[in-house]
Design a protein around this motif. Structure first.
Motif, PDB file in Angstrom:
ATOM      1  N   GLY A   8      36.517  18.671 -40.573  1.00  0.00           N
ATOM      2  CA  GLY A   8      36.393  18.652 -41.865  1.00  0.00           C
ATOM      3  C   GLY A   8      38.204  18.681 -41.697  1.00  0.00           C
ATOM      4  N   PHE A   9      38.837  18.512 -40.650  1.00  0.00           N
ATOM      5  CA  PHE A   9      39.950  18.617 -40.836  1.00  0.00           C
ATOM      6  C   PHE A   9      40.612  17.247 -40.618  1.00  0.00           C
ATOM      7  N   SER A  10      42.126  17.360 -40.740  1.00  0.00           N
ATOM      8  CA  SER A  10      42.544  15.596 -41.434  1.00  0.00           C
ATOM      9  C   SER A  10      42.133  14.617 -40.309  1.00  0.00           C
ATOM     10  N   LEU A  11      42.657  15.490 -38.893  1.00  0.00           N
ATOM     11  CA  LEU A  11      42.238  14.526 -37.678  1.00  0.00           C
ATOM     12  C   LEU A  11      41.547  15.434 -36.872  1.00  0.00           C
ATOM     13  N   ALA A  12      41.163  15.366 -35.806  1.00  0.00           N
ATOM     14  CA  ALA A  12      40.733  16.258 -34.533  1.00  0.00           C
ATOM     15  C   ALA A  12      40.230  15.166 -33.267  1.00  0.00           C
ATOM     16  N   ALA A  13      41.004  15.877 -32.121  1.00  0.00           N
ATOM     17  CA  ALA A  13      40.873  15.498 -30.890  1.00  0.00           C
ATOM     18  C   ALA A  13      39.933  15.756 -29.899  1.00  0.00           C
ATOM     19  N   GLN A  14      39.328  14.991 -28.837  1.00  0.00           N
ATOM     20  CA  GLN A  14      38.729  16.036 -27.917  1.00  0.00           C
ATOM     21  C   GLN A  14      38.699  15.567 -26.992  1.00  0.00           C
ATOM     22  N   VAL A  15      39.618  16.423 -26.410  1.00  0.00           N
ATOM     23  CA  VAL A  15      39.375  16.164 -24.236  1.00  0.00           C
ATOM     24  C   VAL A  15      38.496  17.001 -23.285  1.00  0.00           C
ATOM     25  N   VAL A 183      35.036  20.832 -23.723  1.00  0.00           N
ATOM     26  CA  VAL A 183      35.387  20.223 -24.212  1.00  0.00           C
ATOM     27  C   VAL A 183      36.497  20.558 -24.739  1.00  0.00           C
ATOM     28  N   LEU A 184      38.044  20.698 -24.931  1.00  0.00           N
ATOM     29  CA  LEU A 184      38.891  21.224 -25.658  1.00  0.00           C
ATOM     30  C   LEU A 184      39.262  20.412 -26.990  1.00  0.00           C
ATOM     31  N   ALA A 185      38.797  20.808 -27.913  1.00  0.00           N
ATOM     32  CA  ALA A 185      38.787  19.800 -28.919  1.00  0.00           C
ATOM     33  C   ALA A 185      40.375  21.047 -30.063  1.00  0.00           C
ATOM     34  N   VAL A 186      41.332  20.043 -30.288  1.00  0.00           N
ATOM     35  CA  VAL A 186      42.457  20.079 -31.053  1.00  0.00           C
ATOM     36  C   VAL A 186      41.935  19.510 -32.366  1.00  0.00           C
ATOM     37  N   TYR A 187      42.534  20.162 -33.641  1.00  0.00           N
ATOM     38  CA  TYR A 187      41.894  20.297 -35.123  1.00  0.00           C
ATOM     39  C   TYR A 187      43.045  20.109 -35.565  1.00  0.00           C
ATOM     40  N   ILE A 188      43.980  19.098 -36.371  1.00  0.00           N
ATOM     41  CA  ILE A 188      44.848  18.790 -37.019  1.00  0.00           C
ATOM     42  C   ILE A 188      44.601  19.179 -38.425  1.00  0.00           C
ATOM     43  N   TRP A 189      45.281  19.908 -39.692  1.00  0.00           N
ATOM     44  CA  TRP A 189      45.458  20.115 -40.895  1.00  0.00           C
ATOM     45  C   TRP A 189      46.700  19.775 -41.156  1.00  0.00           C
ATOM     46  N   ALA A 190      46.463  18.612 -42.182  1.00  0.00           N
ATOM     47  CA  ALA A 190      47.697  18.074 -42.664  1.00  0.00           C
ATOM     48  C   ALA A 190      47.999  18.166 -44.215  1.00  0.00           C
ATOM     49  N   ASP A 191      46.802  18.286 -44.636  1.00  0.00           N
ATOM     50  CA  ASP A 191      46.174  18.045 -46.510  1.00  0.00           C
ATOM     51  C   ASP A 191      47.034  18.930 -47.161  1.00  0.00           C
ATOM     52  N   ILE A 198      37.920  26.600 -37.782  1.00  0.00           N
ATOM     53  CA  ILE A 198      37.205  25.922 -37.011  1.00  0.00           C
ATOM     54  C   ILE A 198      36.030  26.213 -36.941  1.00  0.00           C
ATOM     55  N   PRO A 199      34.964  25.770 -35.970  1.00  0.00           N
ATOM     56  CA  PRO A 199      33.490  25.095 -36.096  1.00  0.00           C
ATOM     57  C   PRO A 199      33.520  26.062 -34.366  1.00  0.00           C
ATOM     58  N   SER A 200      32.771  26.733 -34.279  1.00  0.00           N
ATOM     59  CA  SER A 200      31.944  27.159 -32.779  1.00  0.00           C
ATOM     60  C   SER A 200      31.173  26.244 -32.120  1.00  0.00           C
ATOM     61  N   THR A 201      30.651  25.120 -32.257  1.00  0.00           N
ATOM     62  CA  THR A 201      29.917  24.109 -31.873  1.00  0.00           C
ATOM     63  C   THR A 201      30.583  23.081 -32.271  1.00  0.00           C
ATOM     64  N   ILE A 202      30.819  21.645 -31.416  1.00  0.00           N
ATOM     65  CA  ILE A 202      31.377  20.672 -31.746  1.00  0.00           C
ATOM     66  C   ILE A 202      29.738  19.538 -31.648  1.00  0.00           C
ATOM     67  N   THR A 203      30.133  18.471 -31.712  1.00  0.00           N
ATOM     68  CA  THR A 203      28.891  17.349 -31.226  1.00  0.00           C
ATOM     69  C   THR A 203      30.069  15.933 -30.491  1.00  0.00           C
ATOM     70  N   THR A 204      29.798  15.863 -29.186  1.00  0.00           N
ATOM     71  CA  THR A 204      30.574  15.247 -28.617  1.00  0.00           C
ATOM     72  C   THR A 204      31.385  13.675 -29.008  1.00  0.00           C
ATOM     73  N   ARG A 205      32.369  13.281 -28.693  1.00  0.00           N
ATOM     74  CA  ARG A 205      32.467  11.733 -29.226  1.00  0.00           C
ATOM     75  C   ARG A 205      32.780  11.103 -28.035  1.00  0.00           C
ATOM     76  N   ASN A 206      32.594  11.730 -26.373  1.00  0.00           N
ATOM     77  CA  ASN A 206      33.453  10.959 -25.557  1.00  0.00           C
ATOM     78  C   ASN A 206      32.065  10.658 -24.726  1.00  0.00           C
ATOM     79  N   VAL A 207      32.508   9.688 -24.141  1.00  0.00           N
ATOM     80  CA  VAL A 207      31.096   9.740 -23.003  1.00  0.00           C
ATOM     81  C   VAL A 207      32.111   9.578 -21.450  1.00  0.00           C
ATOM     82  N   SER A 208      33.135   9.727 -21.553  1.00  0.00           N
ATOM     83  CA  SER A 208      33.993   9.467 -20.253  1.00  0.00           C
ATOM     84  C   SER A 208      34.945  10.844 -19.704  1.00  0.00           C
TER      85      SER A 208
END
Length: 559
Positions: A8-15, A183-191, A198-208
């Motif tokens: 639901g955020f404008s952008l997100a990053a998974q580290v 995973v450290l999730a970074v949520y970005i909101w600019a709308d 902020i979600p308590s769980t996530i689905t990871t979108r990274n395989v590396s």
């Protein structure tokens, strides 16, 4: 709207946690490679940190806006007046937070690890309760804790351009990403308005473990596609592209639910010989932040030749696709056309330079958005705190050498010894060529002859029990285990064990097999070479498995 990819955020990053460890290790090694301090008694304490071996573990969240982590800092330390060095690990429980970094007129958001006293939950030097640990641990803590606090915080992850957006961090210790978890999730909101929870769980979108991924929700991408189509005149059809008149055009998503994927483009071209229906499978990839288009394949239903490759390898359709991600990201103030500035890719000040990311690789197409890969820019660590010198010990001859010694350089698996005093304390003898001032001509040699069954392999050990002084140092070698590699002697029914060169003196010898054992105390003889001849005596102990009888004799040495 389909924004599940970024929750639901404008952008997100998974580290991934593995990438956090790399960033932190580089930062820590550069900023705090070592410490020196004067401690009780006026002695000098020197600590070297093994920064490249630093550990970082994400911990469960006790509160929604607290992101706890555990940091393990391996180190070695030397204290003036001590022969040995102490190896240990400092364990700290604190949190990942964020700071704003200003550089060259730019503002960056940096996820960091905070070591200030009010941020630390626990600070300890784990170890056993041995006397050595109890002496070292409080000293190490008293020096390292304030040093960390004075230079806190340390960069722990990629930097993000901090423009017109709010940033929220959330750790997910149980989230898996292929080869690891955390995973450290970074949520970005600019709308505008209030951001979603902020979600308590996530689905990871990274395989590396070696990359981070920025996630752009599908609705934002589709808005960018529509804007690109209009900007390039592809909504005002028919339109001539490369000598082919396009009369219909549609851009569709093709994903497999596990990343990868591509855009599927269909349309109709008006040709001299009639209408032609065509298809194209197009993949997006980025090179150092710039979007490129890779045409996987094309197909059309004409029986004559039409160069559709030219249509999709250049011109308006290619420009439109190359502008999709910059438009989607630029809409929240994080990018510009021709560049995806989701992660900081320009020079930033130390220590944050270890968090610079290179946006590079194939763009993942997910059902609800796109995943943009970013890799850590490799930066060499140059330490201003050189590692200490070591002497090299030979485990079999029990001699120690300088590293530059012609004999020391031949050692394949040397024992690293911090000081000559420690070498002498462990019973090593100085090399005649490079450590002659600590060389003792006479050595001790012990043999143990054990009679037993052919299948028996008793364990034979020896421990120095007499008070031996060498060069002002009390000799306290570790318990020696004798080698029984001479093998089984069928004619005598015995196995002969031989020691490495020992310090001559009184030794306690133990022979054990199963529930049986026997202990005896013997004087280990002295042996040496003189004009090529072996002089002196060696000690031979005779024992039999199951018997308490032990005999001792002096024999010819084998040195």
């Amino acid at each position: 709207m389909p924004t599940e990819l970024s929750d639901g955020f404008s952008l997100a990053a998974q580290v991934p946690a593995a990438l956090l460890r790399k960033v932190f290790a580089g930062t820590f090694s550069q900023v705090l490679p070592g410490l020196t301090a004067t401690v009780a008694g006026g002695r000098q304490l020197t600590i070297w940190f093994k920064g490249s071996e630093s550990g970082l573990t994400l911990l469960p969240k006790p509160l929604p806006f607290v992101n706890p982590i555990q940091v393990d800092l391996p180190f070695m330390a030397r204290l003036s007046g001590e022969y040995d060095e102490f190896h240990g690990t400092i364990r700290i429980r604190t949190a990942v937070t964020q700071v704003r970094v200003e550089s060259g007129g730019e503002s960056f958001i940096a996820p960091v690890i905070d070591f200030r006293p009010n941020a630390i939950g626990s600070f300890e030097v784990p170890g056993d309760e041995s006397g050595e640990d109890l002496v070292w641990r409080p000293v190490i803590t008293s020096v390292v804790k304030p040093a960390l606090a004075n230079i806190s915080p340390f960069t722990a992850g990629p930097l993000f351009p901090g423009r017109d957006a709010q940033f929220f961090l959330s750790t997910h210790p149980d989230a898996s990403y292929g080869p690891g978890t955390g995973v450290l999730a970074v949520y970005i909101w600019a709308d505008g308005g209030s951001p979603p929870p902020i979600p308590s769980t996530i689905t990871t979108r990274n395989v590396s473990a070696d990359r981070a991924v920025a996630l752009v929700p599908r609705d934002r991408v589709e808005q960018a596609i529509e804007a690109g189509l209009r900007a390039n005149g592809l909504r005002d059809l028919p339109r001539d592209i490369g000598g082919v008149t396009i009369t219909a055009l549609s851009v569709n998503w093709r994903d497999f639910g596990v990343g990868g994927g591509h855009f599927y483009i269909t349309g109709t071209a008006d040709h001299t010989f009639g209408d032609v229906d065509f298809e194209a499978w197009v993949q997006l990839y980025v090179e150092h932040g710039a979007v490129r288009v890779n045409v996987l394949r094309t197909r059309h239903d004409a029986s004559f030749f039409i160069d559709l490759a030219d249509v999709f390898s250049g011109g308006a359709i290619t420009r439109m696709l190359e502008e999709v991600l910059p438009r989607a990201v630029g809409g929240i103030g994080l990018g510009a056309f021709g560049d995806i500035a989701i992660f900081a890719t320009d020079a930033v000040p130390e220590p944050q330079a270890f968090a610079i990311m290179d946006i590079d690789g194939t763009v993942d197409v997910w059902p609800s958005g796109l995943g943009i890969p970013a890799h850590l820019v490799a930066r060499p660590v140059t330490s201003s705190f050189p590692l200490p010198d070591y002497l090299w010990g030979h485990a079999e001859t029990r001699e120690f050498h300088e590293r530059t010694c012609s004999y020391g350089r031949l050692l394949k698996r040397p024992v690293r010894i911090p000081t000559w005093m420690r070498a002498v304390e462990l019973g090593y003898n100085g090399c005649w060529h490079c450590q002659r001032e600590y060389n003792v001509v006479a050595i001790g040699q012990l043999f143990v002859n054990v009679v037993g069954s052919a299948s028996a392999m008793p364990k034979v050990t020896a421990r120095l029990v007499s008070d031996v002084q060498r060069f002002g140092v009390t000799v306290r070698p570790r318990v020696e285990e004798l080698s029984g590699q001479f093998g089984w002697n069928v004619s005598t029914g015995s196995r002969v064990y031989q020691s490495v060169p020992l310090v001559p003196g009184v030794w306690e010898v133990t022979v054990a097999e199963g529930d049986w054992s026997v202990i005896t105390t013997v004087q280990v003889g002295r042996a040496w070479r003189s004009e090529g001849e072996i002089q002196g005596t060696a000690t031979m102990v005779h024992a039999e498995v199951g018997s308490s009888d032990v005999s001792v004799e002096m024999v010819t040495p084998r040195v």
